[in-house]
Design a protein around this motif. Structure first.
Motif, PDB file in Angstrom:
ATOM      1  N   ALA A 183       0.839  -1.198   0.000  1.00  0.00           N
ATOM      2  CA  ALA A 183       0.000   0.000   0.000  1.00  0.00           C
ATOM      3  C   ALA A 183       0.875   1.250   0.000  1.00  0.00           C
ATOM      4  O   ALA A 183       1.979   1.246   0.548  1.00  0.00           O
ATOM      5  CB  ALA A 183      -0.915  -0.004   1.221  1.00  0.00           C
ATOM      6  N   PRO A 184       0.385   2.339  -0.587  1.00  0.00           N
ATOM      7  CA  PRO A 184       1.147   3.587  -0.581  1.00  0.00           C
ATOM      8  C   PRO A 184       0.952   4.325   0.737  1.00  0.00           C
ATOM      9  O   PRO A 184       0.122   3.964   1.564  1.00  0.00           O
ATOM     10  CB  PRO A 184       0.505   4.370  -1.737  1.00  0.00           C
ATOM     11  N   HIS A 185       1.722   5.350   0.946  1.00  0.00           N
ATOM     12  CA  HIS A 185       1.452   6.251   2.055  1.00  0.00           C
ATOM     13  C   HIS A 185       0.605   7.420   1.535  1.00  0.00           C
ATOM     14  O   HIS A 185       0.573   7.705   0.339  1.00  0.00           O
ATOM     15  CB  HIS A 185       2.741   6.750   2.707  1.00  0.00           C
ATOM     16  N   THR A 186      -0.082   8.082   2.431  1.00  0.00           N
ATOM     17  CA  THR A 186      -0.996   9.157   2.057  1.00  0.00           C
ATOM     18  C   THR A 186      -0.359  10.509   2.333  1.00  0.00           C
ATOM     19  O   THR A 186       0.238  10.716   3.393  1.00  0.00           O
ATOM     20  CB  THR A 186      -2.315   9.045   2.846  1.00  0.00           C
ATOM     21  N   VAL A 187      -0.502  11.412   1.379  1.00  0.00           N
ATOM     22  CA  VAL A 187      -0.046  12.790   1.517  1.00  0.00           C
ATOM     23  C   VAL A 187      -1.230  13.707   1.239  1.00  0.00           C
ATOM     24  O   VAL A 187      -1.914  13.553   0.219  1.00  0.00           O
ATOM     25  CB  VAL A 187       1.109  13.114   0.556  1.00  0.00           C
ATOM     26  N   SER A 188      -1.477  14.631   2.137  1.00  0.00           N
ATOM     27  CA  SER A 188      -2.608  15.545   1.988  1.00  0.00           C
ATOM     28  C   SER A 188      -2.122  16.983   2.128  1.00  0.00           C
ATOM     29  O   SER A 188      -1.496  17.342   3.125  1.00  0.00           O
ATOM     30  CB  SER A 188      -3.683  15.257   3.048  1.00  0.00           C
ATOM     31  N   ARG A 211      -8.927  20.334   0.452  1.00  0.00           N
ATOM     32  CA  ARG A 211      -7.942  19.300   0.787  1.00  0.00           C
ATOM     33  C   ARG A 211      -7.753  18.364  -0.408  1.00  0.00           C
ATOM     34  O   ARG A 211      -8.721  17.965  -1.048  1.00  0.00           O
ATOM     35  CB  ARG A 211      -8.408  18.452   1.981  1.00  0.00           C
ATOM     36  N   SER A 212      -6.515  18.010  -0.679  1.00  0.00           N
ATOM     37  CA  SER A 212      -6.208  16.955  -1.656  1.00  0.00           C
ATOM     38  C   SER A 212      -5.615  15.762  -0.916  1.00  0.00           C
ATOM     39  O   SER A 212      -4.910  15.928   0.085  1.00  0.00           O
ATOM     40  CB  SER A 212      -5.235  17.466  -2.714  1.00  0.00           C
ATOM     41  N   PHE A 213      -5.903  14.567  -1.413  1.00  0.00           N
ATOM     42  CA  PHE A 213      -5.415  13.334  -0.807  1.00  0.00           C
ATOM     43  C   PHE A 213      -4.753  12.493  -1.898  1.00  0.00           C
ATOM     44  O   PHE A 213      -5.404  12.120  -2.889  1.00  0.00           O
ATOM     45  CB  PHE A 213      -6.549  12.530  -0.180  1.00  0.00           C
ATOM     46  N   ASP A 214      -3.503  12.182  -1.730  1.00  0.00           N
ATOM     47  CA  ASP A 214      -2.769  11.333  -2.664  1.00  0.00           C
ATOM     48  C   ASP A 214      -2.345  10.062  -1.924  1.00  0.00           C
ATOM     49  O   ASP A 214      -1.627  10.137  -0.926  1.00  0.00           O
ATOM     50  CB  ASP A 214      -1.543  12.066  -3.201  1.00  0.00           C
ATOM     51  N   GLY A 215      -2.801   8.908  -2.405  1.00  0.00           N
ATOM     52  CA  GLY A 215      -2.450   7.655  -1.752  1.00  0.00           C
ATOM     53  C   GLY A 215      -3.564   7.085  -0.896  1.00  0.00           C
ATOM     54  O   GLY A 215      -3.282   6.302   0.012  1.00  0.00           O
ATOM     55  N   VAL A 216      -4.828   7.469  -1.157  1.00  0.00           N
ATOM     56  CA  VAL A 216      -5.937   6.808  -0.465  1.00  0.00           C
ATOM     57  C   VAL A 216      -6.102   5.402  -1.049  1.00  0.00           C
ATOM     58  O   VAL A 216      -5.691   5.130  -2.185  1.00  0.00           O
ATOM     59  CB  VAL A 216      -7.242   7.616  -0.601  1.00  0.00           C
ATOM     60  N   VAL A 217      -6.696   4.488  -0.297  1.00  0.00           N
ATOM     61  CA  VAL A 217      -6.752   3.086  -0.712  1.00  0.00           C
ATOM     62  C   VAL A 217      -8.166   2.551  -0.607  1.00  0.00           C
ATOM     63  O   VAL A 217      -9.008   3.076   0.126  1.00  0.00           O
ATOM     64  CB  VAL A 217      -5.799   2.217   0.142  1.00  0.00           C
ATOM     65  N   THR A 218      -8.413   1.488  -1.368  1.00  0.00           N
ATOM     66  CA  THR A 218      -9.651   0.719  -1.278  1.00  0.00           C
ATOM     67  C   THR A 218      -9.347  -0.708  -1.697  1.00  0.00           C
ATOM     68  O   THR A 218      -8.300  -0.982  -2.307  1.00  0.00           O
ATOM     69  CB  THR A 218     -10.743   1.325  -2.176  1.00  0.00           C
ATOM     70  N   LEU A 219     -10.232  -1.627  -1.368  1.00  0.00           N
ATOM     71  CA  LEU A 219     -10.045  -3.022  -1.751  1.00  0.00           C
ATOM     72  C   LEU A 219     -10.248  -3.195  -3.249  1.00  0.00           C
ATOM     73  O   LEU A 219     -11.142  -2.594  -3.851  1.00  0.00           O
ATOM     74  CB  LEU A 219     -11.029  -3.917  -0.998  1.00  0.00           C
TER      75      LEU A 219
END
Length: 792
Positions: free
Chosen positions: A536-541, A565-573
């Protein structure tokens, strides 16, 4: 008591970042104002928390502040001249001291007050007001909302007061259903909230599958939510910081008990004898411990569920004013259907989950203001779900974290403060899926997270407040390569209107190295935690917020803020993962949210309360998991917590016959869902003996219009492009305290969903009917609950 002192010169520290603001501190202001600061302790040398310190001139209060946990206070912008310092605190004798504020020096006070059984009226109200006013004057761009215990108890709830459920009434906070206490802040997912109990992270703080939180209101002193713009000292999450502080009590022996429809609980508080405390090196040692258990499984035969939890805090004070605390929590839920007859209940299961955490903290006050704070803690969450009738199929998840953290706060100049800190965390997780003794999914890993930060604050009282911070985090996962992020943060507040109005702005970067893969669209579910790294990636906001807040007199507070807000690296199944590929079960994507939050609050008087209104637009973008293309296109949709409009009205008022009333009305636009457009029959291809292609059931179906086909296919619209109907609900609560010779008795009644609104939880469709029908499952109906609290 009264005595006179002369000011003493404050110690001047040095620091690299503080030097940046040295030139700023020379900027001319309209008048030369000084600072009065110091400590308030009792006759045993123990700091007095929440003492109201006022500067009087001619008997009239000029300004009022309250002391912090270490008994420290600071009054800036004091015009030179003679004053009288007045100290008031519940359970202490009122104290006066004459001081003289010069034109070139900071006044340092070390004040001692004596215990008194007579409680001064109105002090607690003034302390609550002064804390809110102090945050207004001393906190820059961060959005901080505090809920005291009286606020938590005034918000109607299910069964008993719940600190996390009470957060739903704050602007920018969204809850997706009545069945989940998980909260979302300004477009962030639930795992992006950093939840701290006395500085210890708690991963999944929920009982009953998420219906209510693990925090016992009897043990809580206050709840503080940082919903945006929080400074560089906070790392590890990108959406919000929730700080819950335990109440160590006043040292008097007491027993609190309560019975609700959910559980029974008991709390014991007191202090060690002076001889034992002195032998341990302390002037005073206080403690409180609480236990809670649900009881329906003991009263009703074969009731499948029960919960238990235990929480304690021990607080010791040295003669020099150092504070040492020990906090521990352990809780477990068990939902066991395995004792039921398999013929009567075909889906037997055993589901258990819980948290354990223990931490120690040492805080040392520094001469001239500031402190050194060192903490160490261990926290873990684990869950498991077993289906014994399906080849002992079991799902399990575990995450654990150990942390060491140190923070140093110094005040080198009257208008400058500097804070630096560092932390080291060891994290590990494991998710496991087994059936029939075979492991079909086994994911795990560990890593070291190192963080350091520096931040400084420069202020011209009633004019400017500037906060500048820089945070650096490095994460070394196994498996995976080293990850690092630098996160600058800046906040500016400009005071207007004589210091009663403030315009503010904050911009910053935030990082996160842990995720929960829980399906947020389900009302109940399991948290599967994973660390950033190979899987999984890490998240940067990156976040920006601008707002204005102001005091209208002493009773009313107003606030309006807008943010993006921006979110880079959010995850889902990944719903279409390859079972032969261990690394494709998680999809990485992006997110964006923006909105406006508004709050108006009446803080004093017999009737108090607030109105909170929020607008939110949130999006998530992921690669299309159902696409057959080598480079699948992106799919954007509104997540389940994208509630566009949310309105909360909370009221605390005196009810008839001496009862205390609480009221909450909530209305919000519906959350998104994916609507089914229609259905069709489908047939599976097969080969007959002469190797010709045939469609099973097709001929019979066409000949006699029978149901000899393989099933129904469903045509869906674009993901989450429809919305459930508008949600609205009215809740009410009533409490009354009866004073007895042996203590206090407080019965309470909560009425959830007073007018029985049928709010939709989800829809389901029946395509076997002609025409197809849609049905809905509702959330809480009208639900009266009651309980009884006792104090001995």
């Amino acid at each position: 008591m009264r005595r006179s002192v002369r000011p003493v010169r404050s110690n001047i520290g040095t620091g690299l970042l503080a030097g940046v603001f040295l030139l700023l501190s020379w900027l001319p202001v309209s008048a030369q104002n000084m600072t009065v600061q110091g400590r308030v302790r009792d006759d045993e040398g123990v700091p007095v928390y929440r003492a109201a310190v006022a500067l009087l001139r001619g008997g009239t209060p000029i300004t009022v502040v309250d002391t912090d946990r270490l008994g420290l206070f600071r009054i800036p912008a004091v015009t030179p001249g003679p004053y009288t310092a007045r100290i008031q605190a519940l359970g202490y004798t009122e104290y006066f001291e004459d001081i003289v504020v010069g034109s070139t020096e900071t006044v340092e006070l070390d004040l001692r007050i004596e215990r008194d059984a007579i409680e001064l009226q109105g002090i607690s109200v003034e302390a609550e007001r002064s804390r809110a006013r102090t945050r207004f004057e001393q906190v820059g761009g961060a959005t901080v909302r505090e809920l005291a215990l009286v606020d938590v108890r005034a918000v109607p709830g299910v069964g008993e007061p719940d600190p996390i459920r009470a957060l739903e009434v704050l602007p920018g906070v969204v809850s997706t259903s009545d069945f989940s206490a998980a909260f979302h802040v300004r477009g962030g997912s639930q795992d992006q909230n950093l939840i701290l109990l006395d500085g210890m992270p708690i991963f999944s703080p929920f009982h009953l599958g998420g219906v209510f939180s693990v925090f016992n209101a009897d043990m809580i002193d206050r709840v503080e939510l940082h919903s945006g713009g929080f400074p560089a000292e906070h790392g590890g999450r990108v959406s919000s910081v929730l700080q819950i502080e335990s109440n160590a009590g006043d040292g008097d022996f007491s027993i609190d008990g309560a019975v609700s429809l959910l559980a029974s609980r008991a709390t014991v508080g007191g202090q060690l004898g002076s001889s034992l405390a002195n032998a341990l090196g302390f002037a005073n040692v206080r403690y409180r411990a609480s236990g809670r258990r649900s009881y329906l499984d003991l009263l009703v035969g074969q009731f499948p569920y029960h919960l238990t939890d235990f929480q304690t805090i021990v607080e010791g004070w040295t003669t020099g004013g150092d504070r040492v605390t020990l906090t521990a929590y352990s809780g477990k839920d068990v939902f066991d259907l395995t004792s039921l007859d398999a013929e009567d209940f075909p889906l037997r299961m055993d589901w258990d989950w819980g948290n354990d955490a223990v931490g120690a903290r040492w805080t040392h006050p520094r001469s001239g203001g500031g402190s050194l704070d060192v903490r160490a803690n261990v926290s873990r969450f684990r869950t498991g779900l077993t289906f014994p009738d399906f080849a002992d199929t079991r799902l399990s998840s575990r995450i654990q974290q150990g942390q060491i953290k140190a923070d140093l706060d110094v005040r080198p100049w009257s208008r400058v403060s500097v804070q630096v800190g560092a932390s080291a965390e060891r994290q590990s997780f494991r998710n496991l899926f087994t059936t029939g003794g075979t492991e079909f999914g086994d994911g795990g890993g560990n890593g070291w997270l190192f963080g350091t930060y520096a931040q400084t604050r420069w202020t011209v009282p009633s004019k400017w407040l500037v906060e500048l911070g820089l945070r650096a985090d490095g994460f070394s996962p196994d498996p995976g390569g080293f990850l690092h992020e630098v996160a600058p943060r800046l906040a500016v507040k400009r005071f207007l209107g004589g210091g009663n109005i403030a315009a503010k702005a904050a911009i910053g970067r935030y990082t996160q190295f842990v995720h929960s893969l829980r399906d947020e669209e389900l009302p109940l579910g399991i948290d599967f935690w994973v660390l950033a790294g190979e899987r999984a990636p890490h998240t940067v906001s990156d976040q920006l917020q601008i707002g204005i807040e102001w005091y209208q007199g002493t009773d009313w507070f107003w606030s309006a803020e807008t943010y993006i807000r921006s979110f880079d690296g959010v995850v889902t199944l990944n719903t279409a993962d390859n079972p032969n590929d261990d690394l494709d079960d998680i999809l990485s994507g992006e997110g964006l949210s923006y909105g406006v939050d508004f709050l108006v609050r009446k803080e004093r008087g017999t009737v108090t309360g607030w109105l909170a209104a929020s607008f939110l637009k949130a999006d998530r973008t992921f690669p299309d998991p159902l696409s057959a293309l080598p480079n699948p296109p992106d799919v954007s949709y509104s997540p389940i917590f994208d509630r566009r409009m949310d309105l909360d009205f909370v009221l605390r008022y005196p009810a008839p016959w001496g009862w205390e009333g609480g009221l909450r009305w909530n209305v919000g636009t519906g959350t998104p869902y994916t609507r089914a457009l229609g259905s069709y029959r489908y047939y599976e291809p097969s080969y007959v003996e002469n190797r010709e292609l045939a469609w099973s059931g097709a001929e019979a179906s066409l000949a006699d219009d029978s149901d000899s086909f393989d099933g129904y296919g469903v045509v869906l619209e674009e993901r989450n492009s429809s919305r459930y109907p508008t949600y609205h609900r009215l809740d009410a609560s009533f409490r009354k305290t009866f004073d007895k010779s042996w203590g206090r008795l407080t019965p309470y009644v909560n009425l959830v969903n007073v007018y029985n609104q049928r709010n939709v939880l989800f829809y389901f469709f029946e395509y076997e009917r002609d025409p197809a029908t849609r049905s809905g499952f509702s959330m809480f109906p009208v639900l009266p609950t009651f309980g009884l609290e006792m104090r001995f």
